[in-house]
Design an enzyme around this catalytic site. Structure first.
Site, PDB file in Angstrom:
ATOM      1  N   LYS A  14     -43.057 -76.667 -35.181  1.00 20.59           N
ATOM      2  CA  LYS A  14     -43.225 -75.305 -34.670  1.00 20.59           C
ATOM      3  C   LYS A  14     -43.524 -75.418 -33.184  1.00 20.59           C
ATOM      4  CE  LYS A  14     -44.765 -73.963 -39.125  1.00 20.59           C
ATOM      5  NZ  LYS A  14     -45.771 -74.488 -40.014  1.00 20.59           N
ATOM      6  N   HIS A 181     -55.958 -79.991 -40.945  1.00 20.30           N
ATOM      7  CA  HIS A 181     -55.581 -78.577 -40.793  1.00 20.30           C
ATOM      8  C   HIS A 181     -56.708 -77.786 -40.141  1.00 20.30           C
ATOM      9  CE1 HIS A 181     -52.835 -79.120 -44.548  1.00 20.30           C
ATOM     10  NE2 HIS A 181     -52.074 -79.133 -43.470  1.00 20.30           N
ATOM     11  N   LEU A 208     -51.947 -73.522 -47.523  1.00 19.59           N
ATOM     12  CA  LEU A 208     -50.916 -74.048 -48.427  1.00 19.59           C
ATOM     13  C   LEU A 208     -49.580 -74.109 -47.699  1.00 19.59           C
ATOM     14  CD1 LEU A 208     -51.857 -71.873 -51.568  1.00 19.59           C
ATOM     15  CD2 LEU A 208     -52.692 -74.171 -50.987  1.00 19.59           C
ATOM     16  N   ARG A 240     -47.243 -85.027 -51.759  1.00 16.16           N
ATOM     17  CA  ARG A 240     -48.464 -85.853 -51.877  1.00 16.16           C
ATOM     18  C   ARG A 240     -49.230 -85.500 -53.149  1.00 16.16           C
ATOM     19  NH1 ARG A 240     -50.478 -84.269 -46.005  1.00 16.16           N
ATOM     20  NH2 ARG A 240     -48.410 -83.346 -45.778  1.00 16.16           N
ATOM     21  N   GLY A 329     -47.232 -71.541 -45.030  1.00 20.29           N
ATOM     22  CA  GLY A 329     -45.948 -71.181 -45.641  1.00 20.29           C
ATOM     23  C   GLY A 329     -46.037 -70.645 -47.066  1.00 20.29           C
ATOM     24  N   GLU A 383     -51.433 -71.759 -35.541  1.00 18.64           N
ATOM     25  CA  GLU A 383     -52.031 -72.975 -34.965  1.00 18.64           C
ATOM     26  C   GLU A 383     -51.663 -73.089 -33.489  1.00 18.64           C
ATOM     27  OE1 GLU A 383     -50.104 -75.051 -38.260  1.00 18.64           O
ATOM     28  OE2 GLU A 383     -51.906 -76.252 -38.517  1.00 18.64           O
TER      29      GLU A 383
HETATM   30  N1  LIG Z   1     -40.813 -67.118 -48.635  1.00 12.70           N
HETATM   31  C1  LIG Z   1     -41.401 -68.219 -49.136  1.00 12.70           C
HETATM   32  N2  LIG Z   1     -41.773 -68.294 -50.446  1.00 12.70           N
HETATM   33  C2  LIG Z   1     -42.353 -69.402 -50.948  1.00 12.70           C
HETATM   34  N3  LIG Z   1     -42.625 -70.478 -50.212  1.00 12.70           N
HETATM   35  C3  LIG Z   1     -42.304 -70.456 -48.914  1.00 12.70           C
HETATM   36  C4  LIG Z   1     -41.683 -69.337 -48.289  1.00 12.70           C
HETATM   37  N4  LIG Z   1     -41.487 -69.615 -46.975  1.00 12.70           N
HETATM   38  C5  LIG Z   1     -41.952 -70.877 -46.783  1.00 12.70           C
HETATM   39  N5  LIG Z   1     -42.446 -71.367 -47.952  1.00 12.70           N
HETATM   40  C6  LIG Z   1     -42.975 -72.709 -48.208  1.00 12.70           C
HETATM   41  O1  LIG Z   1     -43.918 -73.105 -47.241  1.00 12.70           O
HETATM   42  C7  LIG Z   1     -43.912 -74.551 -47.162  1.00 12.70           C
HETATM   43  C8  LIG Z   1     -43.939 -74.946 -45.696  1.00 12.70           C
HETATM   44  O2  LIG Z   1     -45.066 -74.385 -45.107  1.00 12.70           O
HETATM   45  P1  LIG Z   1     -45.489 -74.720 -43.628  1.00 12.70           P
HETATM   46  O3  LIG Z   1     -46.833 -74.122 -43.418  1.00 12.70           O
HETATM   47  O4  LIG Z   1     -44.418 -74.305 -42.701  1.00 12.70           O
HETATM   48  O5  LIG Z   1     -45.558 -76.308 -43.750  1.00 12.70           O
HETATM   49  P2  LIG Z   1     -45.775 -77.524 -42.766  1.00 12.70           P
HETATM   50  O6  LIG Z   1     -46.454 -76.989 -41.534  1.00 12.70           O
HETATM   51  O7  LIG Z   1     -46.662 -78.427 -43.554  1.00 12.70           O
HETATM   52  O8  LIG Z   1     -44.442 -78.126 -42.495  1.00 12.70           O
HETATM   53  C9  LIG Z   1     -42.666 -75.020 -47.906  1.00 12.70           C
HETATM   54  O9  LIG Z   1     -43.013 -75.548 -49.172  1.00 12.70           O
HETATM   55  C10 LIG Z   1     -41.882 -73.736 -48.081  1.00 12.70           C
HETATM   56  O10 LIG Z   1     -41.124 -73.741 -49.261  1.00 12.70           O
HETATM   57  C1  LIG Z   2     -52.333 -82.494 -42.209  1.00 14.42           C
HETATM   58  C2  LIG Z   2     -51.120 -81.978 -42.895  1.00 14.42           C
HETATM   59  O1  LIG Z   2     -50.940 -82.201 -44.059  1.00 14.42           O
HETATM   60  O2  LIG Z   2     -50.271 -81.229 -42.139  1.00 14.42           O
HETATM   61  P1  LIG Z   2     -48.927 -80.474 -42.627  1.00 14.42           P
HETATM   62  O3  LIG Z   2     -49.356 -79.517 -43.690  1.00 14.42           O
HETATM   63  O4  LIG Z   2     -48.445 -79.745 -41.399  1.00 14.42           O
HETATM   64  O5  LIG Z   2     -48.008 -81.504 -43.162  1.00 14.42           O
HETATM   65 MG   LIG Z   3     -48.432 -77.114 -41.094  1.00 13.82          MG
END
Ligand SMILES: Nc1ncnc2c1ncn2[C@@H]1O[C@H](COP(=O)(O)OP(=O)(O)O)[C@@H](O)[C@H]1O
Ligand SMILES: CC(=O)OP(=O)(O)O
Ligand SMILES: [Mg+2]
Length: 399
Positions: A14, A181, A208, A240, A329, A383
């Site tokens: 991001k 986080h 989450l 994980r 997400g 963030e």
């Molecule tokens: N509309 C949605 N419905 C369900 N899950 C979603 C949706 N949009 C994103 N996600 C889920 O959110 C997760 C990614 O979240 P994010 O906070 O962007 O993760 P990270 O920062 O860890 O890469 C993925 O599992 C994705 O499937």
């Molecule tokens: C710390 C960590 O798990 O970060 P992310 O959810 O962005 O993978």
């Molecule tokens: Mg994240």
């Protein structure tokens, strides 16, 4: 002042460019499914009134480096004239050990410490380090600043951060709970406090994303959190395992003949929702569930059950509960997860308004049913904004 923030998660990148002190971003973007042939980039450029123009690309991105180069290309193809226009680059760095409790200017020593911690955050610190190296090359005039996921949790009391291992393993090897986080938990907790008008509210923040963690927060301080020595502990995540009995590892490396490397890969990259269903992205698992897949049903149940267990634990830590906050997400978007977590929680005073839960609206949402003693909130995390604010505060204190 122009502050560019890079937030590399395990499956996403991001980024946001802020013109300070106006907090409205100039551009923002999200690179998703990094590591796949079908990665997507959503790049938004905002006009003076904050209205976005959106561009969406689908392309193969084998790794974070390829993703970062594409981001820099988009940035210099219209948003900024010259890389020299960027004054500060704020980097999310996941593991900072015990060395950092606030935003930190990046020096060769800081980089060495981030590198030393690769082993403890193998999905994150290498990508964060790479982001720093790319940014140093592309924006040589900018001041580079690290904001650590671990920093907010440095307030944990010792009884919460120590493991019941021989003391020397803490004093000499720094084996303890760190928590991650933190930037997100800090940001959403502050938003919730402002909404509730209650500075001392007892909050459980539930992040989450692909990685998942929870925190017990009171008075702007983290009191406990579900991730530990590394971002592997606690909740069930995309790939994980979260909590497991450590003797499973001994069984894997002993009778089953796994190498330490194989165990590392198994727990970090092949477990969690991926291990249970064959897929790690919650949108895909949700589709499988809708098609009647029983493995997806079990995975959803297990995922929510673990969150419920931690709600119980943290209500005890806080001696009560004023609000739970869903973010990131999955927390912001997946109504079924929220429903499974909140059902039969009247003992904690939680009652979900199911109609509100199904609504999709931007911004903070209150999903509590009338009469719910504790609030159920969705607070979109940001963030990047939190990182930019911490970078701006550092700039102000340095000048
Ligand atoms: N509309 C949605 N419905 C369900 N899950 C979603 C949706 N949009 C994103 N996600 C889920 O959110 C997760 C990614 O979240 P994010 O906070 O962007 O993760 P990270 O920062 O860890 O890469 C993925 O599992 C994705 O499937
Ligand atoms: C710390 C960590 O798990 O970060 P992310 O959810 O962005 O993978
Ligand atoms: Mg994240």
């Amino acid at each position: 002042m122009n502050i560019f923030v890079i937030n590399s998660g395990s499956s996403s990148i991001k980024y946001q460019l802020f013109r300070w002190p106006a907090e409205q971003p100039v551009c923002s973007g999200l690179v998703e499914r990094v590591g796949s042939a079908q990665a997507t980039i959503t790049h938004k450029v905002f006009d003076a009134d904050g209205a976005p123009t959106e561009q969406r690309l689908t392309l193969p991105l084998p790794d974070h480096e390829a993703g970062l180069h594409e981001v820099v290309r988009l940035l210099t193809a219209g948003v900024i004239q010259d890389p020299g226009d960027i004054d500060v680059v704020g980097h999310r760095v996941v593991h900072g050990g015990e060395s950092f409790s606030q935003a930190t200017p990046i020096t060769p020593e800081v980089k060495a410490e981030i590198k030393r911690l690769f082993e403890l955050a193998p999905l994150h610190n290498p990508a964060n380090y790479l982001g720093i190296e790319v940014a140093e090359r592309v924006f040589p005039r900018a001041r580079q600043v690290a904001v650590f996921d671990t920093a907010f949790h440095q307030t944990l009391p010792e009884k919460a951060f120590r493991y019941a291992l021989p003391t020397a393993l803490y004093t000499e090897q720094r084996i303890r709970r760190y928590g991650f986080h933190g930037t997100s938990h800090q940001y959403v907790a502050a938003q919730a406090v402002a909404y509730l008008g209650q500075p001392d509210a007892r909050l459980i923040t539930i992040h989450l994303g692909n990685g998942c963690s929870m925190a017990a927060v009171r008075g702007g301080r983290s009191l406990d959190t579900s991730m530990g020595f590394s971002p592997l502990a606690g909740l069930v995540m995309g790939t994980r395992s979260g909590d497991i009995d450590p003797s499973v590892l001994l069984h894997l490396t002993g009778p089953l003949g796994y190498s330490p490397e194989q165990v590392n890969t198994l727990l970090n990259k092949e477990s969690g929702m991926l291990g249970l269903t064959g897929q790690s992205d919650m949108r895909d698992i949700s589709q499988a569930l809708a098609a009647g897949d029983t493995a997806a049903q079990l995975a959803y149940d297990l995922y929510a059950y673990r969150i419920r267990q931690y709600i119980g634990a943290y209500a005890a830590v806080l001696n009560g509960l004023d609000a739970i906050i869903f973010t990131a997400g999955v927390g912001e978007n997946d109504a079924l997860v929220r429903q499974l977590v909140c059902q039969d929680m009247d003992f904690f005073g939680l009652a979900l308004d199911e109609a509100q839960n199904q609504q999709r609206q931007p911004g903070l949402r209150d999903l509590s049913a009338p009469g719910s003693r504790a609030k159920i909130l969705v607070v979109p995390t940001n963030e990047e904004l939190e990182i930019a604010q911490q970078c701006a505060a550092l700039e102000a204190s340095a000048s």
